[in-house]
Design a protein around this motif. Structure first.
Motif, PDB file in Angstrom:
ATOM      1  N   GLN A 141      11.910 -35.890  -3.249  1.00  0.00           N
ATOM      2  CA  GLN A 141      10.969 -35.171  -2.386  1.00  0.00           C
ATOM      3  C   GLN A 141      10.899 -33.675  -2.722  1.00  0.00           C
ATOM      4  O   GLN A 141      10.012 -32.967  -2.231  1.00  0.00           O
ATOM      5  N   LYS A 142      11.811 -33.205  -3.556  1.00  0.00           N
ATOM      6  CA  LYS A 142      11.918 -31.763  -3.826  1.00  0.00           C
ATOM      7  C   LYS A 142      11.007 -31.420  -5.015  1.00  0.00           C
ATOM      8  O   LYS A 142      11.448 -31.303  -6.156  1.00  0.00           O
ATOM      9  N   LYS A 143       9.699 -31.265  -4.736  1.00  0.00           N
ATOM     10  CA  LYS A 143       8.725 -31.173  -5.831  1.00  0.00           C
ATOM     11  C   LYS A 143       7.743 -30.002  -5.735  1.00  0.00           C
ATOM     12  O   LYS A 143       7.075 -29.674  -6.716  1.00  0.00           O
ATOM     13  N   LYS A 144       7.595 -29.393  -4.570  1.00  0.00           N
ATOM     14  CA  LYS A 144       6.600 -28.336  -4.427  1.00  0.00           C
ATOM     15  C   LYS A 144       7.033 -27.085  -5.212  1.00  0.00           C
ATOM     16  O   LYS A 144       8.223 -26.815  -5.362  1.00  0.00           O
ATOM     17  N   ILE A 145       6.032 -26.349  -5.684  1.00  0.00           N
ATOM     18  CA  ILE A 145       6.278 -25.118  -6.448  1.00  0.00           C
ATOM     19  C   ILE A 145       5.667 -23.952  -5.681  1.00  0.00           C
ATOM     20  O   ILE A 145       4.499 -24.002  -5.289  1.00  0.00           O
ATOM     21  N   ILE A 146       6.451 -22.912  -5.485  1.00  0.00           N
ATOM     22  CA  ILE A 146       5.945 -21.693  -4.857  1.00  0.00           C
ATOM     23  C   ILE A 146       5.620 -20.667  -5.937  1.00  0.00           C
ATOM     24  O   ILE A 146       6.443 -20.367  -6.801  1.00  0.00           O
ATOM     25  N   SER A 147       4.398 -20.172  -5.882  1.00  0.00           N
ATOM     26  CA  SER A 147       3.967 -19.073  -6.729  1.00  0.00           C
ATOM     27  C   SER A 147       3.602 -17.904  -5.817  1.00  0.00           C
ATOM     28  O   SER A 147       3.878 -17.943  -4.614  1.00  0.00           O
ATOM     29  N   ARG A 148       2.986 -16.880  -6.372  1.00  0.00           N
ATOM     30  CA  ARG A 148       2.623 -15.705  -5.578  1.00  0.00           C
ATOM     31  C   ARG A 148       1.136 -15.418  -5.737  1.00  0.00           C
ATOM     32  O   ARG A 148       0.573 -15.614  -6.821  1.00  0.00           O
TER      33      ARG A 148
END
Length: 458
Positions: A141-148
């Motif tokens: 489940q640990k798949k999201k990516i945070i960008s800016r």
């Protein structure tokens, strides 16, 4: 002046250009500059017009144009072995040598480098590896990516989603759902003008914490960021930013991808931007300065921590099912080897540090008191001038006035190429690392003249 009517016609009839107003170009309403030769910091077009290229192509010709050592290395490699793939353990002398040279320059905690073709595909590779990493760890489940917001990470499907600029999203059905965006570390454009840089950095970290809490740390795999914002405005991080951000990522088991496509290989006056700003990445994205754009090549530098999990994954599930036909292409690798040798022998990293500092200070001295210059900022061989309608109230120009495109066009008429950066009236500079002080003075004086000319006639 000579003209190239046939080439110009072919260009408009047959060639689809990237990041271009397609209709205007096809109708002949915008200029088409056909570049023929280049040397040092200058390019010359087919009509004989010579320009000082203060943006090094697209931040990429770090060693300068016309270096015969690189041309000869490419030709020699093409004669000896133009191509062989890198799948299932195959390599070439050039690709293996370049890998070692890259790792000799990378931070000590990094382990291996995977070669692609451009920064966009490198970031696509990075996200696939991050997803693989967490699947192997039993964290599907640990798949999201945070960008800016205002970050730039490419223009593919995933890399374009990571990019935080609307131009690269609109009408492309981007960003994809797996990508989240957080506060841009853009101190000049902060909402609360009362904040100090350290307070603003703390707010950026708090905003990141809040986003993680809202989404759930168990769903977030990585945070991707340029050490210094590039295409989003050439914005150095505010004081304390990276010191505030990294503990948040570590606390929540979130990998840090440092996108060094612009900042890598000397542009910061140091080999990479990560150690320059005290960043300890898990993955580093490289491209541009890796070959100084003499041939296409990119790379993903993998840390010891991530590499160990990748190894474990292949022991359990077999070969890693990822690769490009042109991964570690020997001609690109040969260009990279010759390029890095020149970067060292010509002391270009040191010149980026010293002449870059001179260039930034000269620009500040020339423009700091100008009523429509909101900020002059930069680091290493990077600089930006941000224009405002009213400096005291920090009122920005109406984008429809196209102030910066007019200034950049006026600069080109005076023989200097700069870049109108997106989402703001920002003039960007990223000259070749061989820029001289005399050439820096030319860029500064032409900038001042062009600003005066455009703002006085509006």
């Amino acid at each position: 002046m000579l003209t190239n009517d046939q080439l110009s016609k072919w260009d408009r009839d047959s060639f689809m250009h990237p990041s271009t107003h397609l209709a205007q170009h096809a109708r002949g309403e915008s200029p088409n500059r056909i570049v023929q030769t280049a040397s040092g910091c200058h390019i010359t077009d087919r009509d004989g017009n010579r320009f000082l290229d203060a943006f090094a192509g697209l931040y990429c010709v770090n060693i300068g144009y016309g270096r015969q050592e690189v041309a000869e290395a490419i030709a020699e490699q093409a004669r000896e072995l133009a191509y062989y793939h890198a799948y299932v353990g195959h390599g070439t002398e050039a690709s293996i040598t370049l890998a070692q040279m890259v790792m000799d320059r990378a931070p000590d905690h990094m382990s291996k480098v995977y070669f692609g073709l451009g920064g966009s595909d490198a970031n696509e590779t990075n996200i696939k590896l991050v997803w693989y990493y967490n699947n192997i760890r039993g964290l599907p489940q640990k798949k999201k990516i945070i960008s800016r917001w205002r970050g730039y990470h490419g223009s593919g499907l995933m890399s374009g989603s990571l990019t935080g600029l609307s131009l690269f999203h609109q009408k492309f059905d981007l960003p994809l759902d797996a990508v989240l965006h957080t506060t841009s570390p853009y101190y000049f454009r902060r909402d609360d003008l009362s904040l100090s840089e350290a307070e603003f950095s703390a707010k950026c970290a708090a905003d990141l914490e809040e986003l993680i809490a809202r989404e759930g740390a168990g769903t977030i795999a990585a945070f991707i960021a340029e050490p210094l914002l590039g295409t989003g405005g050439i914005v150095p991080p505010p004081a304390g930013y990276w010191e505030a951000i990294q503990p948040v990522l570590q606390k929540h088991d979130i990998l840090l991808i440092a996108d060094e496509v612009v900042t890598g290989f000397g542009r910061m006056g140091s080999m990479f931007g990560s150690p320059h700003y005290g960043i300890t990445p898990d993955i580093m994205t490289i491209a541009k300065g890796l070959t100084s754009a003499y041939a296409p090549l990119s790379g993903s530098i993998i840390s010891n921590k991530v590499w160990k999990v990748l190894e474990d994954g292949t022991d359990e599930f077999g070969p890693l099912g990822h690769g490009w036909t042109y991964s570690a292409h020997p001609i690109g690798a040969a260009a990279g080897v010759a390029n890095l040798k020149l970067l060292d022998s010509l002391n270009l990293v040191e010149n980026a540090r010293d002449t870059g500092a001179y260039f930034n200070q000269a620009m500040r001295t020339a423009l700091a008191e100008h009523a429509q210059v909101g900020e002059v900022r930069g680091d290493g061989m990077l600089c930006a001038v941000e224009l405002v309608e009213d400096r005291d109230t920090r009122t920005f120009f109406d984008p429809a006035k196209k102030i910066t495109p007019q200034i950049v066009a006026e600069m080109a008429r005076r023989g200097v190429i700069a870049r109108a950066m997106p989402q703001g009236d920002i003039i960007g500079y990223a000259p070749p690392l061989c820029l001289s002080r005399e050439e820096a003075d030319t860029v500064v004086s032409v900038t001042a003249e062009a600003i005066k000319e455009v703002l006085e006639r509006r």
